[in-house]
Enzyme design. Sequence first.
Site, mmCIF file in Angstrom:
data_model
loop_
_atom_site.group_PDB
_atom_site.id
_atom_site.type_symbol
_atom_site.label_atom_id
_atom_site.label_comp_id
_atom_site.label_asym_id
_atom_site.label_seq_id
_atom_site.Cartn_x
_atom_site.Cartn_y
_atom_site.Cartn_z
ATOM 1 N N LYS A 1 0.832 -1.201 0.000
ATOM 2 C CA LYS A 1 0.000 0.000 0.000
ATOM 3 C C LYS A 1 0.873 1.260 0.000
ATOM 4 C CE LYS A 1 -1.991 3.500 2.314
ATOM 5 N NZ LYS A 1 -1.413 4.446 3.285
ATOM 6 N N ASP B 1 -6.145 1.104 0.867
ATOM 7 C CA ASP B 1 -6.100 1.323 2.312
ATOM 8 C C ASP B 1 -7.433 0.871 2.916
ATOM 9 O OD1 ASP B 1 -7.787 3.370 1.444
ATOM 10 O OD2 ASP B 1 -7.334 4.530 3.234
#
Length: 213
Positions: free
Chosen positions: A126, A144
């Site tokens: 991420k 996320d």
Amino acid sequence: MKVLERRKDYICVEIYRTLFSIYGKVKCPLFYRTPFQLLISVILSAQCTDERVNKTVSGLFAKYPDSMALSEADVNEIEKIIKPIGLYKIKAKNIINAAKKLNEEFGGEIPETIEKLTELPGVGRKTANVIISHLFDGYGFAVDTHVNRVLNRIGIVNTHNPYKIEMLIMKLMSHESLGNFSLLLIMHGRNTCLARTPKCPDCAINNLCRKRL
DNA sequence: ATCCCGAGGG
DNA sequence: CCCTCTGGAT
């Protein structure tokens, strides 16, 4: 392409259009002056609001503005500064070691691929996607907690595995819009599709959502 | 009691 | 897949 995927493709584009009409091109919510500072801010943002990260890193960057300064920092000092962010022991160790690795193995430059970025301590997929999409006009789609929640609620994806979500969206969306699509979903998750009590009546894309209230 | 631009380890 | 790490806001 299968019929089911074509429907999701269409819904994805409609979601992007609608959210773009509200938020436009979303700027990076995290404060930074240099690529190095973006790297540190994104590492520190794990399980913390970006607002709190921004408040804390201003003090951090005043004393440690670059990788050379941070690589020589004392761990206890860094822990004190970043304590309000949470997960502070791991993060303090990670950002110092990331700074060292940048200096020793990457010539002080921020690497431009997900594979190299994730070699840095504290940098997962991420975080790497956020760096790529902001610094290098890359095609990263950062998944996320907001992106995960919103896409599952709408029904675009049916998994909470971030990598699987990323791969599916990569197939459905044009790559140049991936970075802003991620940010648009985050804005929508923060303002409307809230984790605890989503504001479905006020939601601009509730006609496309499977779980609208 | 739950959530926040997660990562790393088991 | 699971768990832990962590403080602050709601």
